[in-house]
Design a protein around this motif. Structure first.
Motif, mmCIF file in Angstrom:
data_model
loop_
_atom_site.group_PDB
_atom_site.id
_atom_site.type_symbol
_atom_site.label_atom_id
_atom_site.label_comp_id
_atom_site.label_asym_id
_atom_site.label_seq_id
_atom_site.Cartn_x
_atom_site.Cartn_y
_atom_site.Cartn_z
ATOM 1 N N ARG A 1 3.077 15.209 -3.282
ATOM 2 C CA ARG A 1 4.156 14.198 -3.353
ATOM 3 C C ARG A 1 4.652 13.784 -1.383
ATOM 4 O O ARG A 1 4.807 12.868 -1.517
ATOM 5 N N ILE A 2 3.921 14.848 -0.521
ATOM 6 C CA ILE A 2 4.712 14.294 0.904
ATOM 7 C C ILE A 2 3.274 13.251 1.577
ATOM 8 O O ILE A 2 3.890 12.728 1.644
ATOM 9 N N THR A 3 2.358 13.717 1.121
ATOM 10 C CA THR A 3 1.077 12.770 1.955
ATOM 11 C C THR A 3 1.419 11.668 1.422
ATOM 12 O O THR A 3 0.783 9.970 1.877
ATOM 13 N N LEU A 4 1.414 11.292 0.303
ATOM 14 C CA LEU A 4 1.810 9.674 -0.749
ATOM 15 C C LEU A 4 2.148 8.905 0.077
ATOM 16 O O LEU A 4 2.225 7.282 0.065
ATOM 17 N N TRP A 5 2.829 9.749 0.517
ATOM 18 C CA TRP A 5 5.218 8.663 1.045
ATOM 19 C C TRP A 5 4.671 9.180 2.574
ATOM 20 O O TRP A 5 5.249 8.009 3.498
ATOM 21 N N PHE A 6 3.756 9.551 3.596
ATOM 22 C CA PHE A 6 3.119 10.021 4.716
ATOM 23 C C PHE A 6 2.889 8.875 5.997
ATOM 24 O O PHE A 6 4.313 8.351 6.814
ATOM 25 N N SER B 1 -3.743 10.425 2.067
ATOM 26 C CA SER B 1 -2.900 9.483 1.476
ATOM 27 C C SER B 1 -4.230 8.357 0.594
ATOM 28 O O SER B 1 -3.466 8.256 -0.863
ATOM 29 N N PRO C 1 3.455 5.287 5.034
ATOM 30 C CA PRO C 1 4.545 4.002 5.144
ATOM 31 C C PRO C 1 5.755 4.847 6.075
ATOM 32 O O PRO C 1 6.225 4.442 6.874
ATOM 33 N N ALA C 2 5.781 6.428 5.903
ATOM 34 C CA ALA C 2 7.600 6.774 6.867
ATOM 35 C C ALA C 2 6.943 6.648 8.060
ATOM 36 O O ALA C 2 7.314 6.919 9.166
ATOM 37 N N ARG D 1 -3.089 7.385 -3.854
ATOM 38 C CA ARG D 1 -3.768 6.611 -4.346
ATOM 39 C C ARG D 1 -4.783 6.340 -5.493
ATOM 40 O O ARG D 1 -4.806 5.445 -6.116
ATOM 41 N N ALA E 1 -0.518 -0.100 0.438
ATOM 42 C CA ALA E 1 -1.234 1.272 0.266
ATOM 43 C C ALA E 1 -1.533 1.995 1.222
ATOM 44 O O ALA E 1 -3.191 1.912 1.154
ATOM 45 N N ASP F 1 -2.805 3.570 4.822
ATOM 46 C CA ASP F 1 -3.963 4.629 5.093
ATOM 47 C C ASP F 1 -4.126 5.213 6.485
ATOM 48 O O ASP F 1 -3.211 4.127 7.470
#
Length: 833
Positions: free
Chosen positions: A417-422, A84, A424-425, A88, A231, A233
């Motif tokens: 693309r996945i880890t950017l939202w990982f 993440s 928060p998910a 960022r 943001a 992490d």
């Protein structure tokens, strides 16, 4: 629609027509409102929509033949802890006006940025990363950067070791008091009798507070600001998880009445153990990361810091930084060359294995080239410096390897693309887990909800996902460099794995690239040595490649020829020691009325085998039949067999006539041939092979191979070839040994397999264990994972990925050094070749 204005520096503008074409190319990009190009300043002014990628502009100018001037910058980034963070920092750098690409590498803790020259400054990029919470600084030279990175990693390991030790010492009593009481009834009774229930809570509170606000403070100092910036992490996950366990325990200790009856339990040991285990994981991770850059550090450490400079009659020990091109340097036996140069005097054998991967020392004498980092043998050599600093071959290799290690493969796009939202998910999953336990869980629901929520936060591991690809790339490309295979472009690592056919240039790739005498048959009454001596003398004044081959075969001490006459298209006439010597094709003999029928059958046989036959006559009588060809490199047959054993088709592209090319192909076992190819025809020949067989790698070495190297799916240049060919290639074989192509393929396949294993583990780990941590197995009699176990699993996940990547260090070369043969020669290349 929101617009932005950009100024681009454009290259290649020579006239108003160029400016007009560049302007129209920019105007044709979708989203561009206005564009203008100024020939005098070589600048383009563009107004465009905010969402137009700058790469569209640079691609349009490149295709028009007027590339935008790009600047490249390497930054060291601090504070990267997970995938993440990578996303960022990349997003922050790409928001800087003029940035075209920004790639952040978690394993190297660095960023490679390309931006439009003049549109941005290094200070803007550093500020953008720092404001995002990840302090950045410029990298120095390759050697300096490697030394700095090594020192930083050593300092980090030392700090983490101290933190782990302090945290473990403080946590051990907490773990014994709390977990010992749960697991051993006698321990519980002893604690209650000698310490007391409340006193044990106070002891745990004190020790855990020291752990969290001592060694564990870093999770809060980094994670909480990331939360404020929206943001989050990996640090934020740990901070939230430990804070939740610690906060609940503090309330249970000092204000139990605020909690529902029967729920006032403490989880100090969970918070403390989480810190210990995650710090331990980071310590192991730091040590493993330090090993991923071993190839670069080893290369950077090859150059000596000083050298012996010859000044008049004196020899002065001089720092390498003070030596300039043109200086004369002495190298003693066993010493390393400090810089690149040309040998002036002396003879020795030099070990070049650290650059080329070839174990056999190379003979060096006056006129030979030497490279920084190589090791002198038993003789003393004096050489003139030709390249210093970043211009040495060693420095360029290091730079090439570092750039390739920092590249992103196509497979990394989905991961990013996945880890950017990982994160928060995961935080959302933890909240939903707590709510589900509070609403649906058995009594006492609150502590169970807390345990499950904290476990979800702690067990998720974006670190493993972020490290899965870059660590394998770093180790794989580093290992390739040690074997003499340089990946100039990192994405070639993935494309090479998909190759189904390897097309080979002939001259200089399959063959030595120069003619040599291959057959000699003397006529009756003539002796080989005597005839060859006269032929060599006659040819000594000719510059023709065949003449050079004959002179080399004749040896030294040749007599001087007189009345030398070149007969274009036929051969040569000369007087040597009072005898008339004719050397040339059959038509020369016929024009002179010299009979050569006795050699006709043999000449036709050699010609059918792809060699070039010609005759020698002395005083009007046929003296010998000779043939000349371009010898096959000793490693060529083994290389072709090895490639075919890997299931690949092998093709040859040559300018030779079809019949000759077919004979060569049959002798070497080549699967497909494209002959009669002018330099401009090679690209079309490649496209034909791609249509027939699929993805293609082209191996070449010459100036005329550059278009084909660029057009192939993967271009592989022979390192002993021209600079233009090397610049056009994706991969360079330093030694020129064609068998290194097999090493390149082996490393590509092993690295991509390693990446898939890492990604499979990282994604599979999170997909399977996050639900287990949430408690989905609990209703079916399964376990409710403790936060401490979750922390251990998370730490081991990253260590597994790094350890798996480090296995690539053990990759062996596919070359059997004894597997070379003295192959029959091939014909001299035609002018088209």
């Amino acid at each position: 629609m929101e617009q932005r204005h950009l100024s681009l520096q454009i290259t290649g503008l020579n006239c108003a027509g160029c400016a007009g074409r560049a302007e129209r190319a920019l105007a044709a990009v979708p989203g561009v409102q206005t564009s203008s190009v100024n020939l005098a300043s070589a600048k383009g002014q563009v107004d465009l929509a905010q969402d137009v990628p700058l790469s569209d502009l640079t691609d349009a100018l490149q295709q028009a033949g007027y590339p935008a001037a790009l600047s490249h910058l390497d930054l060291d980034i601090d504070g990267l802890s997970c995938a993440s963070c990578v996303g960022r920092v990349e997003a922050a750098l790409r928001r800087v006006p003029g940035v075209v690409t920004a790639d952040v590498n978690l394993a190297r803790e660095s960023a490679q940025v390309s931006y439009l020259t003049g549109a941005s400054r290094a200070a803007d990029l550093i500020a953008a990363s720092t404001q995002a919470g990840y302090p950045a600084r410029l990298r120095g030279t390759e050697a300096d950067a490697s030394a700095e990175a090594s020192q930083r990693k050593a300092d980090e390991i030392k700090t983490l070791s101290r933190q782990v030790l302090i945290a473990a010492v403080l946590t051990l009593p907490v773990f014994i008091i709390e977990m010992g009481s749960h697991m051993v009834p006698a321990m519980h009774h002893w604690v209650m009798a000698n310490i007391g229930h409340q006193t044990s809570y106070l002891i745990q509170f004190l020790l855990t507070s020291l752990v969290l606000f001592g060694p564990g403070r870093q999770f809060y100092s980094k994670g909480l600001p990331a939360l404020w910036r929206l943001a989050p992490d990996m640090n934020a996950l740990v901070a939230l998880g430990t804070a939740a366990a610690y906060g609940f325990s503090v309330i249970s200790t000092f204000a139990p009445g605020l909690l529902p009856t029967g729920t006032a339990n403490v989880y100090y040991e969970a918070a403390a153990v989480i810190v210990v285990l995650i710090l331990t994981g980071r310590l192991l991770e730091a040590r493993a990361k330090g090993r991923t850059g071993a190839a670069i550090r080893k290369l950077a450490g090859l150059q000596p810091k000083t050298a012996e400079v010859i000044s008049g009659d004196a020899v002065i020990e001089t720092p390498v930084d003070d030596i300039a091109a043109g200086d004369l340097i002495r190298v003693r036996p066993g010493a390393r060359f400090a810089l690149d140069g040309e040998v002036i005097s002396g003879s020795s054998y030099v070990d070049e294995s650290m650059l080329s991967g070839e174990p056999v020392p190379v003979s060096k004498a006056a006129g030979a080239r030497v490279s920084a980092g190589t090791v002198n043998g038993a003789g003393v050599l004096e050489f003139r410096v030709t390249h210093v600093g970043r211009d040495t071959a060693l420095a360029q290799i290091i730079q090439m390897v570092e750039q390739a290690q920092g590249a992103k493969l196509p497979v990394q796009g989905l991961v990013d693309r996945i880890t950017l939202w990982f994160v928060p998910a995961v935080m959302l999953a933890a909240v939903l887990t707590v709510l589900a336990w509070l609403l649906l869980g058995p009594a006492p629901a609150l502590p169970l909800a807390l345990v499950a929520g904290v476990s979800v936060l702690i067990i998720a591991c974006p670190c493993a996902m972020g490290l899965a690809t870059p660590t394998s790339i770093m180790v794989g490309i580093g290992r390739a460099a040690q074997l003499g295979v340089l990946f100039r472009k990192g994405d070639a690592l993935q494309r090479l794995e998909e190759v189904q056919v390897v097309a080979l240039d002939k001259t200089g790739t399959l063959t030595e690239g120069h003619p040599a005498l291959t057959n000699f048959q003397a006529a009756e009454g003539f002796e080989r040595e005597a005839v060859l001596r006269l032929i060599g003398a006659a040819e000594a004044q000719s510059e023709h490649p065949i003449a050079k081959a004959l002179v080399a075969a004749a040896g030294k001490g040749l007599p001087k020829a007189e009345k030398v006459e070149a007969i274009p298209g036929y051969g040569l006439r000369a007087m040597v020691e009072g005898r008339e010597v004719l050397v040339g094709a059959e038509r020369l003999m016929q024009s002179e009325g010299i009979a050569c029928d006795t050699f006709k059958a043999q000449a036709d046989l050699w010609a059918s085998e792809g060699e070039t036959p010609f005759y020698a006559a002395i005083n009007g009588a046929t003296a010998a039949l000779l043939s000349v060809a371009d010898p096959v490199k000793p490693d060529t047959p083994a290389a072709i067999r090895a490639l075919q054993a890997q299931g690949l088709k092998v093709a040859m592209i040559t300018g030779d006539a079809t019949g000759t090319a077919q004979a060569i192909a049959a002798r070497l076992g080549i699967d497909a041939v494209r002959a009669d190819c002018l330099p401009g025809d090679k690209v079309a020949a490649l496209q034909d092979l791609q249509t027939q067989y699929g993805k293609l790698a082209f191996v070449g070495d010459g100036l005329n191979d550059a278009p084909a190297l660029a057009a192939a799916d993967v271009g592989i240049a022979i390192g002993t070839g021209t600079d233009v060919a090397i610049e056009a290639a994706d991969v360079v074989l330093v030694s020129g040994d064609l068998r290194r192509t097999l090493d390149a393929l082996t490393i590509s396949r092993a690295t991509m397999r390693n990446i898939r294993q890492n990604l499979g583990w990282a994604f599979g780990y999170n997909i399977l264990l996050v639900p287990v941590a949430a408690g989905v197995l609990y209703p079916f009699g399964g376990p409710l994972l403790s936060p401490a176990l979750a922390a251990g699993a998370m730490a081991l996940s990253s260590v597994f990925v790094l350890s798996n990547a480090l296995r690539l260090h053990r990759l062996k070369s596919g070359i059997d050094e004894g597997d070379t043969v003295q192959s029959p020669a091939l014909p001299i290349h035609s002018p088209a070749e």
